[in-house]
Scaffold this motif. Sequence first.
Motif, mmCIF file in Angstrom:
data_model
loop_
_atom_site.group_PDB
_atom_site.id
_atom_site.type_symbol
_atom_site.label_atom_id
_atom_site.label_comp_id
_atom_site.label_asym_id
_atom_site.label_seq_id
_atom_site.Cartn_x
_atom_site.Cartn_y
_atom_site.Cartn_z
ATOM 1 N N VAL A 12 31.178 34.232 33.525
ATOM 2 C CA VAL A 12 32.131 35.298 33.219
ATOM 3 C C VAL A 12 32.753 35.133 31.839
ATOM 4 N N ASP A 13 33.171 33.908 31.512
ATOM 5 C CA ASP A 13 33.790 33.686 30.203
ATOM 6 C C ASP A 13 32.872 32.927 29.247
ATOM 7 N N GLY A 18 33.909 27.704 33.699
ATOM 8 C CA GLY A 18 34.797 28.799 34.058
ATOM 9 C C GLY A 18 34.343 29.493 35.330
ATOM 10 N N LEU A 19 34.640 30.777 35.428
ATOM 11 C CA LEU A 19 34.227 31.567 36.591
ATOM 12 C C LEU A 19 32.737 31.898 36.497
ATOM 13 N N LYS A 38 41.466 28.314 36.818
ATOM 14 C CA LYS A 38 41.144 29.696 36.456
ATOM 15 C C LYS A 38 41.634 30.685 37.517
ATOM 16 N N ALA A 40 44.431 32.245 37.892
ATOM 17 C CA ALA A 40 45.131 33.419 37.353
ATOM 18 C C ALA A 40 44.151 34.518 36.957
ATOM 19 N N GLU A 41 43.011 34.126 36.358
ATOM 20 C CA GLU A 41 41.996 35.101 35.983
ATOM 21 C C GLU A 41 41.252 35.615 37.212
ATOM 22 N N LEU A 42 41.016 34.719 38.172
ATOM 23 C CA LEU A 42 40.246 35.083 39.352
ATOM 24 C C LEU A 42 40.948 36.157 40.187
ATOM 25 N N LYS A 44 42.808 38.470 39.453
ATOM 26 C CA LYS A 44 42.866 39.793 38.836
ATOM 27 C C LYS A 44 41.561 40.566 38.979
ATOM 28 N N ARG A 45 40.510 39.885 39.458
ATOM 29 C CA ARG A 45 39.206 40.524 39.567
ATOM 30 C C ARG A 45 39.156 41.431 40.803
ATOM 31 N N CYS A 48 38.736 40.168 44.527
ATOM 32 C CA CYS A 48 39.860 39.564 45.244
ATOM 33 C C CYS A 48 40.674 40.575 46.043
#
Length: 310
Positions: A12-13, A18-19, A38, A40-42, A44-45, A48
Amino acid sequence: MTQGRSIRLFLVDGTATGLITAEIMNWTGHVIIGPRTKLAELVKRPECNRTGIYFLIGPDPDNSLRPLVYIGETDDVGKRLKQHNRTEEQGGKDFWERVCLVTSKDQNLTKAHVKYLESQLISRARDVGRCSMVNGTAHEYIGLPESDQADMAFFVEQIRTVLPVLGLDFLRDTTRPSSPAATPISAEPERSPIFTLELRRHGIRAQAQEIDGEFFVLKGSQARSEWRGPEGGYQNLFRQLCDDGVLRPEHGQMVFTDDQAFSSPSAAAAVVSGRTANGRIAWVVADSGQSYAAWQDQRVTEPAIETQSG
């Protein structure tokens, strides 16, 4: 001959730390894995916000050979992960360092589906025995029509296929040397010849076999009664196997109470010898005396010779 599979991975990044998402051709499931850092980023996807299964994975402070794993289900993965991110005192879970989510691309997984999946996956993880479970006793969930149970059985098999590719082995079957031969409808795992390691001065003899890339010391093999090598290295592994009862004292030696998988021939040789050892030389083919290294090299060079002669 087993059929190959195609799995699509996406960083992803752009980094392997990372993810990472994973998908299998002709499967509606969608998998995403990442470190807790990660989260916080997860959350927001879009995945989730869906109904799904999740795995929390971390080290087991009491067992260096296996990870700690928690398997859960929820209608809102992001919300549940935020709860698990709290401290133990606040009702969260402290142990985990990685998280893996499994949802459906067509969003057809229902609450009933994931409850059934959770029950099946917890039972499978306990049966396989490659991890220590944080979950309590799995509740058998049978509230699905027969057709849906068949669909979820397929879903489970896809999860078990993709997770090892992402470095999660806790659902992967262990084919032990003592396991019965595969049925005609399943693939027979690749087995090596029997290897032996002898410490004649100490009256110790061990046998091993490599199956599907895992090196097993066979049940009944002997090992030295104490670790005699330098501190560190495989010393902790030796002690862990003693603590787990895999190695049991018998007539002044240690005896393997079951087939035990090792990460390498050298790890196995060190535990048997009670000190660091080069397993590629120490283990020899029982029938011929050929070293593991020579046997492996022969397997590598034989296809090349056949190609040249053809």
